[in-house]
Design an enzyme around this catalytic site. Structure first.
Site, PDB file in Angstrom:
ATOM      1  N   ARG A 120      49.692  35.183  42.169  1.00  0.00           N
ATOM      2  CA  ARG A 120      50.102  36.262  41.093  1.00  0.00           C
ATOM      3  C   ARG A 120      51.603  36.530  41.347  1.00  0.00           C
ATOM      4  NH1 ARG A 120      44.979  37.309  42.659  1.00  0.00           N
ATOM      5  NH2 ARG A 120      43.258  37.233  41.105  1.00  0.00           N
ATOM      6  N   GLU A 157      41.525  38.438  52.665  1.00  0.00           N
ATOM      7  CA  GLU A 157      40.928  39.729  52.355  1.00  0.00           C
ATOM      8  C   GLU A 157      39.357  39.867  51.971  1.00  0.00           C
ATOM      9  OE1 GLU A 157      43.921  39.077  51.591  1.00  0.00           O
ATOM     10  OE2 GLU A 157      45.159  40.857  51.925  1.00  0.00           O
TER      11      GLU A 157
END
Length: 263
Positions: A120, A157
């Site tokens: 992103r 994550e």
């Protein structure tokens, strides 16, 4: 004349393409400081929010709340709140505000280049790089790009490990690099980027993100890894990101089910 949607007329299509190319060239060929200053005004003209002042560009401030109002969260990969920047990307006013905030924050900084993180950061970094007239380079996941140097594996994550790769020659000794990503959670991806940039004797000006999940304390992780010198700045925190994507009737979600698995 206004072009009609789905018009089959090739002349109309070419006229639209020509306008788009002309707009891009106007954007990309701005060169001097006065014109760069005008860039912010041009971006501001895209915004419908009247009376916006630079003081409104603080983290979790009035402009951030406008952006947060169209940035939903969903259950995803087993995470109860996965924040989806696609919400503000499809809102031209909110997207313009994101870019404007970043331009305003970094336009007077001594920056050599801007680095976007997979994936992103590739959306957010280029508009900023064009506005500031700075080179942009990508840090991609291992195996996605040729002629690169790959860093050490890091824990993602959500699940598993990954590694980032940097193009050879992207960073030279003394370069001042701004790192851009959409969200910082545990800080694992940003730490991998920092270590790659420092490996080539570059300095990280700041890690800029649209969202910071403060409760996961990425700043503490930076300190533990010996990178406490690198600041993190984020536009929004979880405190103002309250748009429940499944509960909001304006967001189409029929049939969506999170499988809870890492992707």
């Amino acid at each position: 004349h206004h072009l009609k949607p789905h018009c089959g007329n090739s002349q109309h299509w070419m006229r639209g393409q020509g306008a788009a190319v002309a707009a891009l060239l106007l954007f990309a060929t701005t060169t001097n400081c006065q014109q760069q200053s005008c860039m912010g005004s041009q971006l501001s003209s895209l915004m419908a929010t009247a009376g916006t002042s630079r003081a409104d560009y603080t983290p979790d401030g009035p402009v951030a709340k406008r952006i947060a109002s169209v940035t939903p969260y969903f259950p995803f990969k087993g995470i109860p709140k996965f924040y989806d920047i696609g919400g503000f990307l499809k809102d031209p006013e909110a997207f313009a505000l994101v870019v404007e905030v970043l331009v305003e924050r970094y336009k007077n900084e001594n920056i050599t280049s801007i680095c976007g993180l997979d994936a992103r950061g590739f959306v957010l970094g280029p508009p900023l790089a064009l506005a500031l007239k700075k080179p942009f380079f990508m840090l991609r996941k291992k195996g996605k790009m040729p002629n690169v140097v790959t860093g050490e594996a890091y824990a993602k994550e959500y699940a598993g490990n990954d590694a980032l790769s940097i193009p050879r020659g992207a960073v030279s000794k003394g370069d001042k690099v701004l790192v851009i990503d959409d969200l910082v959670a545990t800080g694992g991806t940003l730490l991998a980027a920092i270590e790659l940039i420092k490996k080539f004797d570059g300095t990280i000006v700041e890690c800029a993100c649209v969202v910071e999940l403060k409760f996961l304390d990425a700043r503490g992780a930076f300190d533990k890894k010996g990178h406490g010198d690198v600041p993190i700045w984020a536009m929004m925190s979880e405190d103002i990101l309250t748009l429940d994507g499944l509960a909001d009737a304006s967001i189409p979600t029929e049939g969506y089910v999170d499988d809870g698995e890492a992707h």
